[in-house]
Design a protein around this motif. Structure first.
Motif, PDB file in Angstrom:
ATOM      1  N   VAL A 168       0.859  -1.181   0.000  1.00 41.03           N
ATOM      2  CA  VAL A 168       0.000   0.000   0.000  1.00 41.03           C
ATOM      3  C   VAL A 168       0.900   1.237   0.000  1.00 41.03           C
ATOM      4  N   VAL A 169       0.700   2.102  -1.008  1.00 41.07           N
ATOM      5  CA  VAL A 169       1.526   3.306  -1.135  1.00 41.07           C
ATOM      6  C   VAL A 169       0.621   4.530  -1.098  1.00 41.07           C
ATOM      7  N   GLY A 170       0.912   5.460  -0.175  1.00 40.69           N
ATOM      8  CA  GLY A 170       0.110   6.665  -0.033  1.00 40.69           C
ATOM      9  C   GLY A 170       0.772   7.879  -0.665  1.00 40.69           C
ATOM     10  N   TYR A 171      -0.047   8.776  -1.224  1.00 41.41           N
ATOM     11  CA  TYR A 171       0.438  10.011  -1.852  1.00 41.41           C
ATOM     12  C   TYR A 171      -0.466  11.170  -1.432  1.00 41.41           C
ATOM     13  N   ARG A 190      -0.810   3.391   6.033  1.00 39.36           N
ATOM     14  CA  ARG A 190      -0.908   2.452   7.154  1.00 39.36           C
ATOM     15  C   ARG A 190      -2.360   2.180   7.514  1.00 39.36           C
ATOM     16  N   SER A 191      -3.218   3.192   7.423  1.00 39.32           N
ATOM     17  CA  SER A 191      -4.638   3.005   7.732  1.00 39.32           C
ATOM     18  C   SER A 191      -5.284   2.013   6.769  1.00 39.32           C
ATOM     19  N   VAL A 192      -4.953   2.137   5.479  1.00 40.86           N
ATOM     20  CA  VAL A 192      -5.499   1.204   4.487  1.00 40.86           C
ATOM     21  C   VAL A 192      -4.992  -0.208   4.759  1.00 40.86           C
ATOM     22  N   ALA A 193      -3.687  -0.342   5.048  1.00 40.27           N
ATOM     23  CA  ALA A 193      -3.131  -1.668   5.332  1.00 40.27           C
ATOM     24  C   ALA A 193      -3.805  -2.293   6.552  1.00 40.27           C
TER      25      ALA A 193
END
Length: 237
Positions: A168-171, A190-193
């Motif tokens: 999961v990569v956040g932008y 981290r929230s999505v993971a």
């Protein structure tokens, strides 16, 4: 004519004939070390023929002398009869088939099967952004109901046995300080993971990272572009 001079005549003539026949510019030779018996025979015939001009006694001596000289001349040649690029004097594997790679001693090099390169792993990317519905509360890593519905709809796909890792990569968009956006992207990823894990995805195959505003996919000067840049990507391999 002296005895020495008469003896030298067959040798000189024989040397010229054999040398011309046995030496070529590329080192190959029809007469060389391996064919020295033929050279001895030719030398004996030539020596005997030349000696017979003088007398029968000279014919016998010339034949013997010519046979020895012919054998020595041919043995001194360094040809390449099988054409493998290694002179016969050093060739430990004569009669190598044409176009066969050989080592320094003329023996075929070991041939190994050509291995096909392993195919590069294919990465499938699922992108969730703010283009249609906002995924996170403003300046927060809390998932909105719209984001949880999107992720829940993906669970069958993510639970497929063929999916062994999920990154999961956040932008973020470019508004705000770089350091703040970096930390915010990390928290949102981290929230999505964490949500995926609570839905039954094994924690061993889920990782997360944030890249802040570093890799925009649209123009941050417009509201539409910023909505596309505020995104979370799921990289499935």
């Amino acid at each position: 004519m002296s005895v020495f001079a008469k003896a030298a005549v067959p040798l000189l003539l024989l040397s010229s004939v054999l040398s011309g026949c046995a030496t070529t510019s590329d080192g190959s030779a029809p007469l060389n070390q391996r064919t020295w018996p033929v050279c001895s025979l030719l030398g004996g015939l030539a020596g005997g023929g030349l000696g017979s001009i003088e007398s029968s006694a000279w014919a016998a001596g010339g034949a013997a002398f010519g046979a020895i000289a012919g054998g020595l001349i041919c043995y001194a040649q360094d040809g390449d009869e099988d054409g493998d690029g290694v002179y016969d004097r050093r060739d430990r594997c004569p009669d190598t088939p044409a176009n066969t790679p050989v080592s320094h001693n003329g023996c075929p090099l070991p041939q190994y099967p050509v291995s096909e390169p392993a195919p590069a792993p294919v990465s499938d990317v699922i992108t969730l952004n703010d283009e249609d519905n906002v995924s996170f509360a403003v300046n927060s890593d809390e998932l909105t109901p719209s984001a949880t519905r999107k992720l829940t709809a993906l669970m069958d796909r993510l639970n497929n046995p063929g999916v062994t890792r999920i990154k999961v990569v956040g932008y973020t968009d470019s508004q705000g300080a770089d350091a703040y956006n970096q930390r915010l992207s990390e928290r949102r990823a981290r929230s999505v993971a964490d949500f995926l894990i609570t839905q039954g995805i094994s924690a061993d195959k889920v990782t997360s990272e944030g890249l802040g505003e570093s890799e925009p996919i649209a123009d941050n000067a417009t509201a539409e572009g910023r909505a596309q840049n505020r995104r979370v990507e799921l990289h499935l391999n």
